[in-house]
Design an enzyme around this catalytic site. Structure first.
Site, PDB file in Angstrom:
ATOM      1  N   ASP A  37       0.935  -1.179  -0.004  1.00  8.69           N
ATOM      2  CA  ASP A  37      -0.036   0.045   0.060  1.00  8.69           C
ATOM      3  C   ASP A  37       0.880   1.258  -0.062  1.00  8.69           C
ATOM      4  O   ASP A  37       2.108   1.068   0.436  1.00  8.69           O
ATOM      5  CB  ASP A  37      -0.978  -0.054   1.305  1.00  8.69           C
ATOM      6  CG  ASP A  37      -2.143   0.859   1.221  1.00  8.69           C
ATOM      7  OD1 ASP A  37      -2.144   2.108   0.715  1.00  8.69           O
ATOM      8  OD2 ASP A  37      -3.205   0.344   1.238  1.00  8.69           O
ATOM      9  N   ASP A  67       3.323   1.899  -4.650  1.00  5.26           N
ATOM     10  CA  ASP A  67       2.340   2.849  -5.493  1.00  5.26           C
ATOM     11  C   ASP A  67       2.121   1.844  -6.760  1.00  5.26           C
ATOM     12  O   ASP A  67       3.307   1.766  -7.575  1.00  5.26           O
ATOM     13  CB  ASP A  67       2.814   4.130  -5.542  1.00  5.26           C
ATOM     14  CG  ASP A  67       1.743   4.829  -6.177  1.00  5.26           C
ATOM     15  OD1 ASP A  67       0.889   4.160  -7.110  1.00  5.26           O
ATOM     16  OD2 ASP A  67       1.852   6.067  -6.122  1.00  5.26           O
ATOM     17  N   TYR A 159     -14.703   6.216 -13.421  1.00  2.72           N
ATOM     18  CA  TYR A 159     -14.684   5.065 -12.676  1.00  2.72           C
ATOM     19  C   TYR A 159     -15.312   3.680 -13.395  1.00  2.72           C
ATOM     20  O   TYR A 159     -15.105   2.510 -13.438  1.00  2.72           O
ATOM     21  CB  TYR A 159     -15.216   5.199 -11.401  1.00  2.72           C
ATOM     22  CG  TYR A 159     -15.178   4.228 -10.336  1.00  2.72           C
ATOM     23  CD1 TYR A 159     -14.212   3.985  -9.691  1.00  2.72           C
ATOM     24  CD2 TYR A 159     -16.211   3.257 -10.051  1.00  2.72           C
ATOM     25  CE1 TYR A 159     -14.213   2.860  -8.609  1.00  2.72           C
ATOM     26  CE2 TYR A 159     -16.150   2.303  -9.302  1.00  2.72           C
ATOM     27  CZ  TYR A 159     -14.868   1.996  -8.290  1.00  2.72           C
ATOM     28  OH  TYR A 159     -14.965   1.037  -7.558  1.00  2.72           O
TER      29      TYR A 159
HETATM   30  P1  NAD Z   1     -10.513   2.487   0.267  1.00  2.00           P
HETATM   31  O1  NAD Z   1     -10.274   3.650  -0.158  1.00  2.00           O
HETATM   32  O2  NAD Z   1     -11.213   2.149   1.802  1.00  2.00           O
HETATM   33  O3  NAD Z   1      -9.081   1.561   0.424  1.00  2.00           O
HETATM   34  C1  NAD Z   1      -8.327   1.484  -0.752  1.00  2.00           C
HETATM   35  C2  NAD Z   1      -6.692   1.276  -0.294  1.00  2.00           C
HETATM   36  O4  NAD Z   1      -6.172   1.377  -1.539  1.00  2.00           O
HETATM   37  C3  NAD Z   1      -6.288   2.419   0.550  1.00  2.00           C
HETATM   38  O5  NAD Z   1      -5.492   1.705   1.794  1.00  2.00           O
HETATM   39  C4  NAD Z   1      -5.245   3.196  -0.293  1.00  2.00           C
HETATM   40  O6  NAD Z   1      -4.046   3.804   0.439  1.00  2.00           O
HETATM   41  C5  NAD Z   1      -4.830   2.128  -1.056  1.00  2.00           C
HETATM   42  N1  NAD Z   1      -4.342   2.834  -2.490  1.00  2.00           N
HETATM   43  C6  NAD Z   1      -4.931   3.887  -3.052  1.00  2.00           C
HETATM   44  N2  NAD Z   1      -4.267   4.218  -4.448  1.00  2.00           N
HETATM   45  C7  NAD Z   1      -3.103   3.225  -4.183  1.00  2.00           C
HETATM   46  C8  NAD Z   1      -1.898   3.362  -5.270  1.00  2.00           C
HETATM   47  N3  NAD Z   1      -1.876   4.012  -6.353  1.00  2.00           N
HETATM   48  N4  NAD Z   1      -1.068   2.270  -5.047  1.00  2.00           N
HETATM   49  C9  NAD Z   1      -1.215   1.539  -3.732  1.00  2.00           C
HETATM   50  N5  NAD Z   1      -2.101   1.544  -2.857  1.00  2.00           N
HETATM   51  C10 NAD Z   1      -3.419   2.505  -3.163  1.00  2.00           C
HETATM   52  O7  NAD Z   1     -11.278   1.775  -0.464  1.00  2.00           O
HETATM   53  P2  NAD Z   1     -12.119   0.266  -0.786  1.00  2.00           P
HETATM   54  O8  NAD Z   1     -13.333   0.618  -0.668  1.00  2.00           O
HETATM   55  O9  NAD Z   1     -11.518  -0.695   0.257  1.00  2.00           O
HETATM   56  O10 NAD Z   1     -11.880  -0.262  -2.264  1.00  2.00           O
HETATM   57  C11 NAD Z   1     -10.994  -1.417  -2.586  1.00  2.00           C
HETATM   58  C12 NAD Z   1     -11.174  -1.770  -3.917  1.00  2.00           C
HETATM   59  O11 NAD Z   1     -12.587  -2.076  -4.211  1.00  2.00           O
HETATM   60  C13 NAD Z   1     -11.181  -0.709  -5.152  1.00  2.00           C
HETATM   61  O12 NAD Z   1     -10.666  -1.097  -6.304  1.00  2.00           O
HETATM   62  C14 NAD Z   1     -12.579  -0.001  -5.165  1.00  2.00           C
HETATM   63  O13 NAD Z   1     -12.749   0.714  -6.340  1.00  2.00           O
HETATM   64  C15 NAD Z   1     -13.283  -1.536  -5.120  1.00  2.00           C
HETATM   65  N6  NAD Z   1     -14.568  -1.227  -4.859  1.00  2.00           N
HETATM   66  C16 NAD Z   1     -15.053  -0.640  -3.664  1.00  2.00           C
HETATM   67  C17 NAD Z   1     -16.545  -0.546  -3.169  1.00  2.00           C
HETATM   68  C18 NAD Z   1     -17.215   0.241  -2.215  1.00  2.00           C
HETATM   69  O14 NAD Z   1     -18.425   0.448  -1.973  1.00  2.00           O
HETATM   70  N7  NAD Z   1     -16.133   0.382  -1.080  1.00  2.00           N
HETATM   71  C19 NAD Z   1     -17.467  -0.953  -4.532  1.00  2.00           C
HETATM   72  C20 NAD Z   1     -16.986  -1.541  -5.400  1.00  2.00           C
HETATM   73  C21 NAD Z   1     -15.592  -1.800  -5.750  1.00  2.00           C
END
Ligand code: NAD
Length: 255
Positions: A37, A67, A159
């Site tokens: 992360d 990253d 997105y």
């Molecule tokens: P979140 O924001 O809670 O966590 C995302 C994590 O990814 C964070 O720890 C952040 O630091 C890390 N991150 C962001 N950019 C990064 C990078 N460039 N390199 C490395 N790490 C990076 O998000 P989440 O809700 O847990 O989402 C996780 C995945 O699930 C994502 O791909 C998101 O699009 C997908 N998703 C989420 C939802 C939702 O409702 N939360 C729905 C559908 C899909």
């Protein structure tokens, strides 16, 4: 239970939200886990540290600051994984970001950022992990798509485009790597309560009501709902499942 005993998993974006829950679940099930992360601490104060969860279950793990937009950092994270744990069996491409705009309102730099993280980053992680997944008896790639990678939704142009591409790249890679018995699948979460949507959940009751009305199940998802599905896709139980996009959405896409 030890459904992932002896496996090595790298989870991107594993400090917060869904990635945090996946990493903790995999550790509980006996995998050695690489938490990759850009940050160590969860994004929300209310979230528990993934390292505390992994300590609690006695898992082997390491943290790499990585990253997904930077190929050198990804290569270094994979090198660390292989040198510390002897290989790589499971790659979870979870890191992702979300902005809300219609196409005409989308700033160019935010379009580029979403594509860089959600799509190009996922491609780079696959590309650099594949040589090691080939060495595994049961290589697994699990991509985080979204319900917005299956259907359109208002106000989410970049997105939707990025996650639609993730869904179809998943199907495409499943074909290329089936002969080598590397499973490539994706998860399509519905509304999951994480930092990604915390601000809207707190400040936009109208949007929240709209999301709940679109979710037949009478609650939103929790990160653990997605982690349980990821566990199935990471385990030997899904060895004949490939190119599948598994919705975990409380019925959102059943309509
Ligand atoms: P979140 O924001 O809670 O966590 C995302 C994590 O990814 C964070 O720890 C952040 O630091 C890390 N991150 C962001 N950019 C990064 C990078 N460039 N390199 C490395 N790490 C990076 O998000 P989440 O809700 O847990 O989402 C996780 C995945 O699930 C994502 O791909 C998101 O699009 C997908 N998703 C989420 C939802 C939702 O409702 N939360 C729905 C559908 C899909």
């Amino acid at each position: 239970m030890s459904r992932l005993a002896g496996k090595v998993a790298l989870v991107t974006g594993a400090s917060s939200g869904i990635g945090n829950a996946i990493a903790a679940t995999f550790g509980r099930e006996g995998a050695s886990v690489v938490v990759a992360d850009v940050r160590r601490d969860p994004k929300l104060d209310t979230e528990r540290s993934v390292f505390d969860k992994l300590d609690e279950v006695g898992a082997d793990y390491t943290f790499v600051e990585m990253d997904v937009t930077d190929p050198e950092q990804i290569q270094s994270a994979i090198d660390t994984t292989v040198s510390e744990f002897g290989g790589l069996d499971i790659l979870v491409n979870n890191a992702g970001i979300y902005y809300q705009y219609t196409v005409d309102e989308t700033p160019l730099d935010e379009w580029d950022e979403i594509m860089d993280v959600n799509l190009r980053g996922l491609f780079l992680c696959c590309k650099l992990a594949l040589p090691h997944l080939r060495e595994s008896d049961n290589g697994k790639i699990i991509n985080l798509s979204s319900i917005l990678g299956l259907v359109g939704a208002g106000n989410s142009g970049a997105y939707c485009a990025s996650k639609g591409a993730v869904s179809n790249l998943t199907r495409q890679m499943a074909l290329d790597y089936a002969a080598e018995e590397i499973n490539v699948n994706a998860l399509a979460p519905g509304i999951i309560e994480t930092a990604q949507n915390a601000e809207w959940r707190e400040n936009d009751p109208e949007l929240l009501a709209d999301w709940q009305a679109s979710t037949p199940w009478p609650r939103f998802g929790q990160p653990e709902d997605i982690a349980d599905a990821a566990l199935f896709l990471a385990s030997d139980e899904s060895n004949f499942v490939t190119g599948h996009i598994l919705s975990v959405d409380g019925g959102w896409t059943a309509r």
